[in-house]
Write a protein that holds these residues in place. Structure first.
Motif, short mmCIF file in Angstrom:
data_model
loop_
_atom_site.label_atom_id
_atom_site.label_comp_id
_atom_site.label_asym_id
_atom_site.label_seq_id
_atom_site.Cartn_x
_atom_site.Cartn_y
_atom_site.Cartn_z
N HIS A 112 -6.04 6.76 -1.60
CA HIS A 112 -5.01 6.41 -0.83
C HIS A 112 -4.62 7.18 0.23
O HIS A 112 -3.81 6.90 1.37
CB HIS A 112 -4.05 5.82 -1.59
CG HIS A 112 -3.04 6.57 -2.27
ND1 HIS A 112 -3.28 7.33 -3.33
CD2 HIS A 112 -1.83 6.96 -1.68
CE1 HIS A 112 -2.22 7.97 -3.38
NE2 HIS A 112 -1.49 7.95 -2.62
N PHE B 216 -0.35 7.53 -8.90
CA PHE B 216 0.04 6.40 -7.82
C PHE B 216 -0.05 5.21 -8.23
O PHE B 216 -1.12 4.81 -8.58
CB PHE B 216 -0.33 6.81 -6.33
CG PHE B 216 -0.04 6.09 -5.23
CD1 PHE B 216 1.03 6.44 -4.33
CD2 PHE B 216 -0.78 5.09 -4.64
CE1 PHE B 216 1.56 5.91 -3.26
CE2 PHE B 216 -0.10 4.38 -3.49
CZ PHE B 216 0.87 4.89 -3.23
N SER C 72 1.99 10.56 2.42
CA SER C 72 2.33 9.68 0.78
C SER C 72 1.21 8.89 0.76
O SER C 72 0.50 8.58 -0.17
CB SER C 72 3.63 8.95 1.06
OG SER C 72 4.68 9.93 1.05
N ALA C 73 0.89 7.88 1.83
CA ALA C 73 -0.10 6.95 1.57
C ALA C 73 -0.49 6.17 2.99
O ALA C 73 0.57 6.52 3.95
CB ALA C 73 0.44 5.79 0.56
N VAL C 74 -1.57 5.96 3.33
CA VAL C 74 -1.94 5.20 4.44
C VAL C 74 -2.26 3.71 4.11
O VAL C 74 -2.88 3.50 3.09
CB VAL C 74 -2.86 6.00 5.57
CG1 VAL C 74 -2.33 7.27 5.88
CG2 VAL C 74 -4.13 6.11 4.70
N HIS D 257 11.60 4.62 2.97
CA HIS D 257 11.36 3.72 4.38
C HIS D 257 11.07 2.38 3.82
O HIS D 257 10.98 1.89 2.67
CB HIS D 257 10.38 4.63 5.28
CG HIS D 257 9.17 4.91 4.49
ND1 HIS D 257 8.46 4.25 3.62
CD2 HIS D 257 8.77 6.06 4.47
CE1 HIS D 257 7.39 5.00 3.22
NE2 HIS D 257 7.45 6.27 3.58
N ARG E 56 9.27 6.04 -1.97
CA ARG E 56 9.98 6.38 -0.57
C ARG E 56 10.96 5.61 -0.23
O ARG E 56 11.13 4.31 -0.44
CB ARG E 56 8.89 6.70 0.14
CG ARG E 56 7.60 7.63 0.25
CD ARG E 56 8.33 8.75 0.26
NE ARG E 56 7.20 9.84 -0.06
CZ ARG E 56 7.21 10.93 -0.41
NH1 ARG E 56 8.64 11.36 -0.48
NH2 ARG E 56 6.40 11.82 -0.75
N TRP F 294 0.61 -1.29 -0.19
CA TRP F 294 -0.27 -0.01 -0.15
C TRP F 294 0.69 1.25 -0.14
O TRP F 294 0.36 2.22 -0.29
CB TRP F 294 -0.89 0.01 1.44
CG TRP F 294 -0.22 -0.19 2.58
CD1 TRP F 294 0.10 -1.36 3.33
CD2 TRP F 294 0.45 0.83 3.34
NE1 TRP F 294 0.97 -1.13 4.19
CE2 TRP F 294 1.07 0.20 4.49
CE3 TRP F 294 0.68 2.18 3.35
CZ2 TRP F 294 1.83 1.03 5.34
CZ3 TRP F 294 1.24 2.78 4.05
CH2 TRP F 294 1.80 2.24 5.42
N ALA F 295 2.30 1.24 0.40
CA ALA F 295 2.90 2.41 0.69
C ALA F 295 3.55 2.69 -0.68
O ALA F 295 3.30 1.99 -1.82
CB ALA F 295 4.00 2.01 1.56
N ASP F 296 4.12 4.15 -0.80
CA ASP F 296 4.47 4.64 -1.96
C ASP F 296 5.77 4.16 -2.27
O ASP F 296 6.91 4.24 -1.56
CB ASP F 296 4.87 6.37 -1.87
CG ASP F 296 4.97 6.99 -2.93
OD1 ASP F 296 5.60 6.28 -3.64
OD2 ASP F 296 5.11 8.32 -2.84
N ASP G 281 4.31 8.41 7.48
CA ASP G 281 4.31 9.05 6.35
C ASP G 281 2.89 8.94 5.59
O ASP G 281 2.91 8.62 4.61
CB ASP G 281 5.43 8.29 5.21
CG ASP G 281 5.57 9.22 3.86
OD1 ASP G 281 5.27 10.25 3.92
OD2 ASP G 281 6.20 8.38 3.20
#
Lengths: 464, 464
Positions: free
Chosen positions: B196, A232, B8-10, A35, A33, A28-30, B5
């Motif tokens: 998102h 995205f 950006s997205a959760v 991290h 990024r 689900w994250a970007d 973050d």
């Protein structure tokens, strides 16, 4: 309840569902990024790209995920046309492409480009030589589907690709209907596809652009997906698309043979079960799961409705089932009947019993629709003896498909052999269906004339 | 492991996950088809549209689902600019918009349009009067974000919308960062958002276009989503987006207050815990969950990496964390330090303990990164006595942020008060960070000169 509209969309494949679930948690994250959540998402996206590229038969860095097959086609066409602007602004497409290709071609014309639309034979197939003859010095791009979405006819992509290669013109292949069954043969340059056609989720498509193809992405710049698919990334959908494509491919050979036998059965039985029906599309070079036929004196919308009530979900290229009230451009290009059109497209796993049940229900359903419309019985059509004079006018202005053809059939016997029936109609479907009826009935279609009261007069000479 | 973050997205909201699961079963078919699967899909799509429109504050027929927030912005801007072509080709945007707005503005310029970029104050806010002054007779469209994605500053949208309304210019609001917290106030004309960001799935955005706004969709025509979002509809994602937006809205007021307290704590404590740090963004008019600060003598990428190792996922506007090696355009427009930049954006439900743990770890992490870089200690920076002559050259050509500022700080004490340090640098971040350092340190930035050996000389006069 049998669902026979796989060419539109199929339910999510179990493998797609599993992959989607898993990657909802992990992807689900970007992916841009630094991290750990971003890195994890990036790994999933890279793995999905590799798997999809392998199935397509290209390098991972040649493939991007788009948000639909339509977006893949629009971006692929606009990007290749812009990238080859120096070569010229001529585009060549087949006349039976998916509407997204034809709409992009119209857009190209509106922007000052020129377009050649290559016709097809009565089976829906492009002639490779004729397509090649359309290539010009200023041709920037050629587009040909791998197989047709309405009638299942497979196109000679490898031969056309070879002609394009020789001419130095990139070929974009819309592989939406065939990618589940195998990679596209031949030296194509761009390829577009859509995951929900093979059991992947909605919202995801593929665009492959071979290295060396000049490409300039349309629209505002964006860093994601090599600049070819802004916004995205939908990583869970990409993962599910790739996983399900592999899964369907693993069973493609066996399932293709099985479905081909089932659609072959429909092709053979429909003309035995129904009068006044035409099975359309190439009988040999065809997709495994699609069979399409058109029934005289039948309203497509009523037919779909009755089949739906009987438990069968199919689609139709008849004008009355379209929001624009235009008959399918594919049937039109083929010159076949559009009225009472039914496309049966079997999803993988379709049971033989369901096909038998469909064949069992079909005659009853068609008879019922014909009875509601007052369609002529076979003997009635043969005529009640010649009318006085050599010409007879049938006024169906304001009435919709299949009424013009029904009224024509009712009166053809009222003119002498050699006499003419003028069918007045303002329904666009008549332009296709009156000539198709003549072809099926052995009568002579003489052409059309503008009708002073509005609409068109279609002229039919009685031959027998 | 705390994830900070959210801007950006959760991760997927539990309500979104449930809605997605359910609609994977019910919403996979083509909603344009007449069969029961198609009708069921259409019902789901209509219900999702109604729910989303209610949350946005518009009519259902004013809202379409796009495939991302970026697509919503690109389509919204292109459609409004084309629809208003007769009014003119002038576009006005703030200089701190999301890159998708600025990229669309660049595209508009490339296509022959003109663009005014309205600056912001040091807190990141547009002045409504200044924005209104930018409106011209030929202005086709204005764009203003509801709140900034990097520093959390809330923009004066209602006032700007009123000025636009008076001038007869449509205002497009990018509400990506704020829609979870509530509808956008004021008489906006178009609104874009991305699911998102609020716990909806990837692959879905919203575009609202008020009735009466002239709009001409870009690209090839397509029947789906009122012609404004081509391609097969992603109904499960639309349903999940709408359901999760309602869910987060139900708790928005309480959660906003809680997060605002947590980010307020970070804003207050960071300057106590760290030396040489600047908290950026408006301290009052700000989003609940975002706080951003920049640390002198810190490499942003190293800082993100160390925070990641310590278990905290954040993002940064520093040049070294960007694929283009350019510092954030937002920080640049604000005129604040870009080096050692950290954006903390808390997802709903963030635990207070996690924020405390972050504040606990931060000084250790920053010290460690500074030690690795050989950053000057506070006393060292005060200087080792004036160098001979009034000017000193520091050559940092070929070295990247934060080295130029570190080297500047090391030698400022070596020139007399009134003396000048010339910092030679070819790193783009220095253009922003040398003046920002001067502002923080009470030294005088004199400007830049081209450096004959390549790069730029930044001139700093010692004031104290």
């Amino acid at each position: 309840m049998p669902y026979f509209d796989a060419a539109s969309a199929v339910p999510l494949h179990p493998v797609a569902r599993q992959a989607l679930q898993a990657s909802l948690d992990e992807g689900w994250a970007d992916p841009a990024r630094l991290h750990r959540e971003g890195r994890r998402a990036r790994l999933l996206l890279d793995a999905a790209r590799e798997a999809a590229a392998e199935a397509v038969g290209c390098r991972p860095d040649e493939l991007v995920f788009t948000t639909s097959g339509t977006r893949a086609v629009h971006t692929g066409m606009a990007g290749a046309l812009a990238g080859r602007r120096r070569a010229g602004q001529h585009l060549i497409v087949s006349s039976v492409e998916h509407s997204c290709v034809l709409h992009a071609a119209e857009r190209h014309e509106a922007d000052g480009g020129t377009v050649t639309r290559v016709g097809v034979d009565r089976g829906g197939a492009v002639d490779a030589g004729e397509f090649a003859d359309g290539l010009r010095a200023d041709t920037a791009l050629a587009c040909l589907q791998s197989a047709n979405h309405e009638v299942g006819t497979v196109q000679p992509v490898a031969e056309v690709a070879e002609a394009c290669r020789s001419a130095g013109v990139p070929l974009l292949v819309d592989a939406a209907q065939s990618l589940a069954w195998g990679p596209v043969d031949g030296a194509w340059s761009l390829l577009a596809a859509s995951a929900h056609k093979w059991g992947g989720p909605a919202g995801i498509g593929l665009l492959a652009v071979r290295k060396g193809v000049r490409f300039s992405p349309p629209g505002p710049s964006d860093e994601r997906e090599s600049g070819r698919a802004p916004g995205f990334e939908n990583i869970p959908a990409a993962v599910a698309a790739a996983a399900s494509l592999r899964a369907v491919r693993a069973e493609a050979a066996a399932e293709a043979a099985r479905l081909r036998e089932l659609t072959g059965r429909i092709r053979a039985r429909v003309p035995e079960l129904l009068t006044d029906v035409e099975v359309v599309g190439d009988p040999e070079r065809r997709l495994p799961g699609i069979v399409t036929f058109s029934c005289l004196y039948v309203d497509g919308e009523a037919l779909l409705h009755e089949l739906d009530r009987a438990g069968f979900s199919v689609s139709s290229g008849s004008s009355c089932t379209s929001s624009t009230l235009m008959p399918s451009h594919v049937l039109k290009a083929m010159g076949v009947l559009s009225e009472g059109n039914v496309r049966v497209s079997l999803p993988a796993g379709t049971a033989a019993e369901d096909v038998e049940a469909f064949l069992d229900a079909l005659p009853r359903v068609v008879s019922s629709v014909r009875a509601q419309l007052g369609a002529p019985a076979a003997d009635e059509e043969r005529g009640r003896g010649p009318a006085a004079g050599g010409e007879l006018v049938v006024d169906t202005l304001g009435r919709r498909c299949p009424i013009p053809v029904i009224e024509l059939a009712k009166v053809i016997g009222d003119v002498p052999v050699g006499g003419v029936v003028r069918v007045l109609s303002d329904d666009e479907a008549a332009r296709l269906d009156v000539p198709a009826w003549c072809e099926m009935r052995g009568q002579r279609y003489l052409g059309e004339e503008p009708e002073p009261r509005g609409g068109v007069a279609y002229l039919v000479r009685r031959e027998r």
